[in-house]
Design a protein around this motif. Structure first.
Motif, PDB file in Angstrom:
ATOM      1  N   GLY A  24       0.802  -1.211   0.000  1.00  0.00           N
ATOM      2  CA  GLY A  24       0.000   0.000   0.000  1.00  0.00           C
ATOM      3  C   GLY A  24       0.834   1.259   0.000  1.00  0.00           C
ATOM      4  N   ILE A  25       0.284   2.305   0.612  1.00  0.00           N
ATOM      5  CA  ILE A  25       0.893   3.627   0.633  1.00  0.00           C
ATOM      6  C   ILE A  25       1.545   3.859   1.991  1.00  0.00           C
ATOM      7  N   TYR A  26       2.780   4.345   1.957  1.00  0.00           N
ATOM      8  CA  TYR A  26       3.544   4.614   3.169  1.00  0.00           C
ATOM      9  C   TYR A  26       3.939   6.086   3.213  1.00  0.00           C
ATOM     10  N   SER A  27       4.274   6.532   4.405  1.00  0.00           N
ATOM     11  CA  SER A  27       4.723   7.905   4.609  1.00  0.00           C
ATOM     12  C   SER A  27       6.022   7.904   5.396  1.00  0.00           C
ATOM     13  N   VAL A  28       6.903   8.849   5.070  1.00  0.00           N
ATOM     14  CA  VAL A  28       8.163   8.989   5.792  1.00  0.00           C
ATOM     15  C   VAL A  28       8.514  10.473   5.862  1.00  0.00           C
ATOM     16  N   PRO A  29       9.049  10.951   6.981  1.00  0.00           N
ATOM     17  CA  PRO A  29       9.486  12.353   7.045  1.00  0.00           C
ATOM     18  C   PRO A  29      10.590  12.635   6.034  1.00  0.00           C
ATOM     19  N   ALA A  63       9.315   4.423   8.117  1.00  0.00           N
ATOM     20  CA  ALA A  63       8.205   4.563   7.175  1.00  0.00           C
ATOM     21  C   ALA A  63       6.962   3.923   7.785  1.00  0.00           C
ATOM     22  N   THR A  64       5.863   4.638   7.735  1.00  0.00           N
ATOM     23  CA  THR A  64       4.623   4.197   8.368  1.00  0.00           C
ATOM     24  C   THR A  64       3.558   3.938   7.315  1.00  0.00           C
ATOM     25  N   VAL A  65       2.861   2.799   7.415  1.00  0.00           N
ATOM     26  CA  VAL A  65       1.797   2.497   6.469  1.00  0.00           C
ATOM     27  C   VAL A  65       0.631   3.454   6.703  1.00  0.00           C
ATOM     28  N   LEU A  66       0.155   4.051   5.625  1.00  0.00           N
ATOM     29  CA  LEU A  66      -0.973   4.970   5.718  1.00  0.00           C
ATOM     30  C   LEU A  66      -2.276   4.274   5.398  1.00  0.00           C
ATOM     31  N   ASN A  67      -2.299   3.538   4.309  1.00  0.00           N
ATOM     32  CA  ASN A  67      -3.519   2.814   3.967  1.00  0.00           C
ATOM     33  C   ASN A  67      -3.194   1.605   3.104  1.00  0.00           C
ATOM     34  N   TRP A  68      -4.012   0.592   3.243  1.00  0.00           N
ATOM     35  CA  TRP A  68      -3.873  -0.621   2.466  1.00  0.00           C
ATOM     36  C   TRP A  68      -5.246  -1.258   2.364  1.00  0.00           C
ATOM     37  N   TRP A  69      -5.372  -2.230   1.473  1.00  0.00           N
ATOM     38  CA  TRP A  69      -6.659  -2.866   1.234  1.00  0.00           C
ATOM     39  C   TRP A  69      -6.383  -4.316   0.897  1.00  0.00           C
ATOM     40  N   GLU A  70      -6.853  -5.212   1.727  1.00  0.00           N
ATOM     41  CA  GLU A  70      -6.576  -6.634   1.538  1.00  0.00           C
ATOM     42  C   GLU A  70      -7.041  -7.112   0.170  1.00  0.00           C
ATOM     43  N   PRO A 123      -1.141  19.551   8.201  1.00  0.00           N
ATOM     44  CA  PRO A 123      -0.720  19.184   9.547  1.00  0.00           C
ATOM     45  C   PRO A 123       0.762  18.894   9.589  1.00  0.00           C
ATOM     46  N   GLN A 124       1.284  18.735  10.796  1.00  0.00           N
ATOM     47  CA  GLN A 124       2.659  18.298  10.957  1.00  0.00           C
ATOM     48  C   GLN A 124       2.762  16.826  10.592  1.00  0.00           C
ATOM     49  N   ALA A 125       3.979  16.396  10.282  1.00  0.00           N
ATOM     50  CA  ALA A 125       4.174  15.017   9.841  1.00  0.00           C
ATOM     51  C   ALA A 125       3.703  14.022  10.888  1.00  0.00           C
ATOM     52  N   SER A 126       3.945  14.316  12.164  1.00  0.00           N
ATOM     53  CA  SER A 126       3.535  13.388  13.217  1.00  0.00           C
ATOM     54  C   SER A 126       2.028  13.265  13.272  1.00  0.00           C
ATOM     55  N   GLN A 127       1.322  14.387  13.051  1.00  0.00           N
ATOM     56  CA  GLN A 127      -0.130  14.339  13.050  1.00  0.00           C
ATOM     57  C   GLN A 127      -0.628  13.555  11.847  1.00  0.00           C
ATOM     58  N   LEU A 128       0.041  13.722  10.698  1.00  0.00           N
ATOM     59  CA  LEU A 128      -0.364  13.013   9.504  1.00  0.00           C
ATOM     60  C   LEU A 128      -0.268  11.508   9.707  1.00  0.00           C
ATOM     61  N   THR A 129       0.834  11.055  10.287  1.00  0.00           N
ATOM     62  CA  THR A 129       1.013   9.626  10.492  1.00  0.00           C
ATOM     63  C   THR A 129      -0.086   9.072  11.386  1.00  0.00           C
ATOM     64  N   THR A 130      -0.399   9.789  12.461  1.00  0.00           N
ATOM     65  CA  THR A 130      -1.419   9.318  13.383  1.00  0.00           C
ATOM     66  C   THR A 130      -2.779   9.249  12.719  1.00  0.00           C
ATOM     67  N   THR A 131      -3.124  10.302  11.953  1.00  0.00           N
ATOM     68  CA  THR A 131      -4.446  10.365  11.359  1.00  0.00           C
ATOM     69  C   THR A 131      -4.597   9.387  10.214  1.00  0.00           C
ATOM     70  N   TRP A 132      -3.617   9.375   9.301  1.00  0.00           N
ATOM     71  CA  TRP A 132      -3.725   8.483   8.162  1.00  0.00           C
ATOM     72  C   TRP A 132      -3.669   7.031   8.609  1.00  0.00           C
ATOM     73  N   GLU A 177      -5.282   5.667  10.739  1.00  0.00           N
ATOM     74  CA  GLU A 177      -6.630   5.193  11.020  1.00  0.00           C
ATOM     75  C   GLU A 177      -7.379   4.785   9.766  1.00  0.00           C
ATOM     76  N   LEU A 178      -6.784   5.030   8.578  1.00  0.00           N
ATOM     77  CA  LEU A 178      -7.499   4.822   7.330  1.00  0.00           C
ATOM     78  C   LEU A 178      -7.191   3.488   6.666  1.00  0.00           C
ATOM     79  N   LYS A 179      -6.549   2.596   7.382  1.00  0.00           N
ATOM     80  CA  LYS A 179      -6.219   1.308   6.771  1.00  0.00           C
ATOM     81  C   LYS A 179      -7.490   0.603   6.318  1.00  0.00           C
TER      82      LYS A 179
END
Length: 322
Positions: free
Chosen positions: A221-226, A232-239, A307-316, A318-320
Motif C-alpha cells: 500500500g501507501i507509506y509515509s516517511v518524514p 516509514a509508516t503504512v498509511l492505507n492498504w486494502w486486503e 498538519p505536521q508530519a507526526s499528526q499526519l502519520t497518526t491520522t492516516w 486510522e485509514l487502513k
C-alpha cells in the motif's frame, strides 16, 4: 465600559462578515480543481475529471499509448509520456488537450516527468537510468543524479527519486532517496528490500514528508516517511488489492490512489480518501474504462492547510482499509 462593549460588538460583527464572505469562497476552493489520469480506451490515453469524479473528458486520442500525466503549477498545461514517436518521450499539452507536442526537439527515452514549482524547469528519467533537469526557457538540459521516478518538492529545494533496483526492473529492490537540487547532496530516506517494489514518491504540500508505494511488504500500500528520514509508516492498504500511485491534494486534506482489485473484478480504479475518516470514494467508472491509474490533481488554493508530519502519520494510520 462603553469601549469594551464597542470592541465586543466589532468582533462579533467581523465574525459574521468573515463567515458570510469566506465560507462560500472556501467551499468553492475546496470543491474546485481538476484531476488528470491514465485511462484505457483500447490503448492508454489521458483523461480528466472533476475532484468528485464528474465531468470526464478525453484529452488524447492518439493510437499510441499516452500515460503518466502531471499538471503544471498554474494548471494551464499538462506533461505526459507518449509513445507516438516510437519510444516513450515527454510531451506537453494545454489543459484542454490542445496543442500536443514533444517537450524536447530531439527524440529520447524520457519518462516520469515532474514540474518544478516555478514552472520553468522539468525533471525526468532518461532511459530509466538517470535524472535530468530541462529548462524550458533556455532549452538546456543538465544531468542531476542516477535514478528514476523523480518528484519535485513543493518548496523547490529537493527531488525525491528511486535508485538501486534490479537489472531488469529499476523499482524492485530499490530505495527511496532525496537530493538537494542546489547542492547535489543526496540522502537515502527508505532502504528497500530484495523482493519489494518502491515507487511513485509524492510530497506533502509543505515539503516535510513523502508518501510512496511499497508493494510486497506485510501491507502492500501507501507509506509515509518524514523528509529527513526515519521509520516509514503504512498509511492505507486494502486486503487483496494493490494500492499505489498516491497524489496528495495541494491543500493536504485528501489523497488520490490507484486501486487494483486482484481477484474479484480485476479492474483498476482511482479512489479519493478523506483524511480523518475511513471514506474511500471511487471516482472512475467501469462504464468509461475498466483500467484507470496514475492520478494527479491541480487545485487553485494558494494557502495549504497542512498538519505536521507526526499528526499526519497518526491520522492516516486510522485509514487502513481491511
Amino acid at each position: 465600559m462603553k469601549i469594551t462593549r464597542y470592541l465586543a460588538f466589532c468582533v462579533i460583527a467581523l465574525a459574521f462578515v468573515y463567515a458570510s464572505v469566506c465560507s462560500p469562497v472556501l467551499a468553492s476552493i475546496w470543491e474546485s480543481g481538476k484531476i488528470v489520469y491514465t485511462c484505457h480506451l483500447g490503448d492508454l490515453d489521458i483523461c480528466s475529471m472533476g475532484p468528485n469524479g464528474g465531468g470526464r473528458a478525453i484529452l488524447t486520442t492518439n493510437p499510441a499509448d499516452d500515460y503518466d500525466p502531471t499538471w503544471s503549477p498554474d494548471g494551464t498545461e499538462i506533461l505526459f509520456v507518449s509513445e507516438r514517436g516510437g519510444q516513450p518521450d515527454v510531451y506537453i499539452m494545454n489543459a484542454n488537450g490542445s496543442n500536443q507536442r514533444r517537450v524536447r526537439r530531439n527524440s529520447g527515452h524520457r519518462t516520469s516527468p515532474t514540474w518544478a514549482p516555478d514552472g520553468r524547469r522539468i525533471a525526468y528519467s532518461w532511459n530509466e537510468e538517470d535524472i535530468y533537469i530541462y529548462n524550458r526557457f533556455t532549452g538546456t538540459s543538465e544531468f542531476l543524479v542516477a535514478g528514476v521516478n523523480p518528484a519535485w518538492s513543493p518548496d523547490g529545494r529537493h527531488i525525491a527519486f528511486i535508485r538501486g533496483g534490479s537489472r531488469f526492473n529499476p523499482y524492485t529492490g530499490a530505495s527511496l532517496y532525496i537530493i538537494n537540487v542546489q547542492t547535489g547532496t543526496e540522502r537515502r530516506i527508505v532502504r528497500g528490500t530484495a523482493d519489494a517494489v518502491i515507487s511513485d514518491p509524492a510530497w506533502g504540500p509543505q515539503s516535510n514528508y513523502i508518501v510512496f508505494s511499497w508493494l510486497w511488504t506485510t501491507y502492500d500500500g501507501i507509506y509515509s516517511v518524514p523528509r529527513w528520514g526515519g521509520e516509514a509508516t503504512v498509511l492505507n492498504w486494502w486486503e487483496d488489492h494493490l494500492v499505489s500511485s498516491p497524489a496528495i491534494a495541494p491543500y493536504g486534506g485528501e489523497i488520490l490512489v490507484t486501486v487494483y482489485d486482484m481477484f474479484v473484478t480485476e479492474t483498476e480504479h482511482i479512489y479519493k480518501i478523506t483524511r480523518g475518516t475511513n471514506n474511500w470514494r471511487r471516482l472512475t467508472s467501469s462504464s468509461d474504462s475498466e483500467y484507470n491509474s496514475g492520478p494527479d490533481w491541480w487545485h487553485p488554493s494558494s494557502f495549504p492547510v497542512e498538519p505536521q508530519a507526526s499528526q499526519l502519520t497518526t491520522t492516516w494510520g486510522e485509514l487502513k482499509k481491511k
